[in-house]
Write an enzyme that holds these catalytic residues in place. Sequence first.
Site: not given
Ligand SMILES: CC(C)(COP(=O)(O)OP(=O)(O)OC[C@H]1O[C@@H](n2cnc3c(N)ncnc32)[C@H](O)[C@@H]1OP(=O)(O)O)[C@@H](O)C(=O)NCCC(=O)NCCS
Length: 474
Positions: A307, A277, A362, A408, A353
């Site tokens: 997000h 965002s 937070r 979140d 994250h």
């Molecule tokens: C926030 C988020 C998008 C960050 O993504 P990122 O920087 O790519 O995270 P990572 O580098 O740790 O990801 C590596 C792997 O772990 C997985 N992973 C990360 N968070 C995960 C979670 N909460 N549950 C399961 N798998 C997760 C990713 O999908 C990725 O899988 P892949 O290799 O098969 O694509 C991710 O942690 C997520 O999807 N969390 C859940 C949604 C969420 O809470 N979003 C709000 C963020 S403030």
Amino acid sequence: MSSILASSRSTLTRSLLQNASSRPSLLAVARNYSNGEKTLKERFAELFPAKAEEIKQLKKEYGDTVIGEVQLKQAYGGMRGIKGLVWEGSVLDPEEGIRFRNRTIPEIQKELPKGAGGSEPLPEALFWLLLTGEIPTETQVKALSADLASRSELPEHVSDLLDSLPKDLHPMAQFSIAITALESESKFSKAYAQGVNKKDYWNYTFEDSLDLIGKLPVIASKIYRNVFKDGKLVAVDPNADFGKNLAHLLGYQNDEFVELMRLYLTIHADHEGGNVSAHTTHLVGSALSSPYLSFSAGLCGLAGPLHGRANQEVLEWLFKLREEVKGDYSKDTIEKYLWDTLNSGRVVPGYGHAVLRKTDPRYTAQREFALKHFPDYDLFKLVSAIYDIAPGVLTKHGKTKNPWPNVDSHSGVLLQYYGLTEASFYTVLFGVSRALGVLAQLIIDRAVGQPIERPKSFSTEKYISLVKSINAKK
Ligand SMILES: CC(C)(COP(=O)(O)OP(=O)(O)OC[C@H]1O[C@@H](n2cnc3c(N)ncnc32)[C@H](O)[C@@H]1OP(=O)(O)O)[C@@H](O)C(=O)NCCC(=O)NCCS
């Protein structure tokens, strides 16, 4: 460098103030609410020339310094960790979490002015801090609250537009539509069309941003009350702060809920510049689109489930869990549910994250609010039980780099407790808050003359030849 900076600061500040005083219309509006102390606009006008000069000198003296290197995997990995953005309001440390103008969340909870009778910080005080780097006095925040409330009225066409939208259109889509339609009010776009000098961009961006922020409680509440309630809205109280007005407009008179809104709107405001965002608002704004169009684009990014929409996803996920386990919050049951989620190829919402590697402060601030006000609430107990178990399961799963909860993971439960149960609305509240961070930066971008953003991209074919030629030289 510091003496060059000091002398040019005073000259620039003087010339800007002279320039500003020849524009009585905009400053006069702000002064009406100043109670004798400097307004936010006056203070920003005094401060930013020094920042612009500091940046100019920094570029001149250190512009060629190499500040990082980029690996091919980063180009294919969402540009994680690449330093290439400037964001003044906040910096995110992977271990410690966010600092707003170098202050942690507990510090801003202590230092920022509070609402009458309350103990949570005022979000408009955080806006002041993000924009200027200074903590405003209580008088100054009061003036800012009154200024924002005075800008709250919606043009009829935006009001009619919101009333005409189908109730099943997601609240975030409604939100971005309303903000886009406010383009009709843009002082920046009108001034630009009339050929305004680029030195004055910040001035009109400031006015648009405050107009926009002032209207947010009404827009958000109108969406909420149209979609989930009777469509009726109480009037904005010109003497109330931003969070209190939002709570009352939504239909919640409870003082504790007012406090929750103040805390919620403060901690969601800013999370440095690379999140979707913030980056989107900055990127669109760099093309000199108005604050309305820029923020509307940012909201569309916030609406994504990875997000801002994660706060809605968390609630839906929690409800399914609660239904399935029927009151059994034992370690084994929760662990099984977590594994079922992971094994079905879904993410555990509210965990992980892109930057953080520890529990999000937070999350902790919201947990403390719950511990203070409703430690025995069933859903809070469930969230706490998951907090004890999920990091272990995610670590064992071995994919995510951060097994800890983010913001979140907790916010929806607080809203549920006070009766705001409609989860599809939650991201709108996040958006109201996020406006404070991204618009503060947009004003700064315009004040210091940030250029249009245009990073370089290559095709895979081109990257292949690039890495081949680099490796051939080794
Ligand atoms: C926030 C988020 C998008 C960050 O993504 P990122 O920087 O790519 O995270 P990572 O580098 O740790 O990801 C590596 C792997 O772990 C997985 N992973 C990360 N968070 C995960 C979670 N909460 N549950 C399961 N798998 C997760 C990713 O999908 C990725 O899988 P892949 O290799 O098969 O694509 C991710 O942690 C997520 O999807 N969390 C859940 C949604 C969420 O809470 N979003 C709000 C963020 S403030």
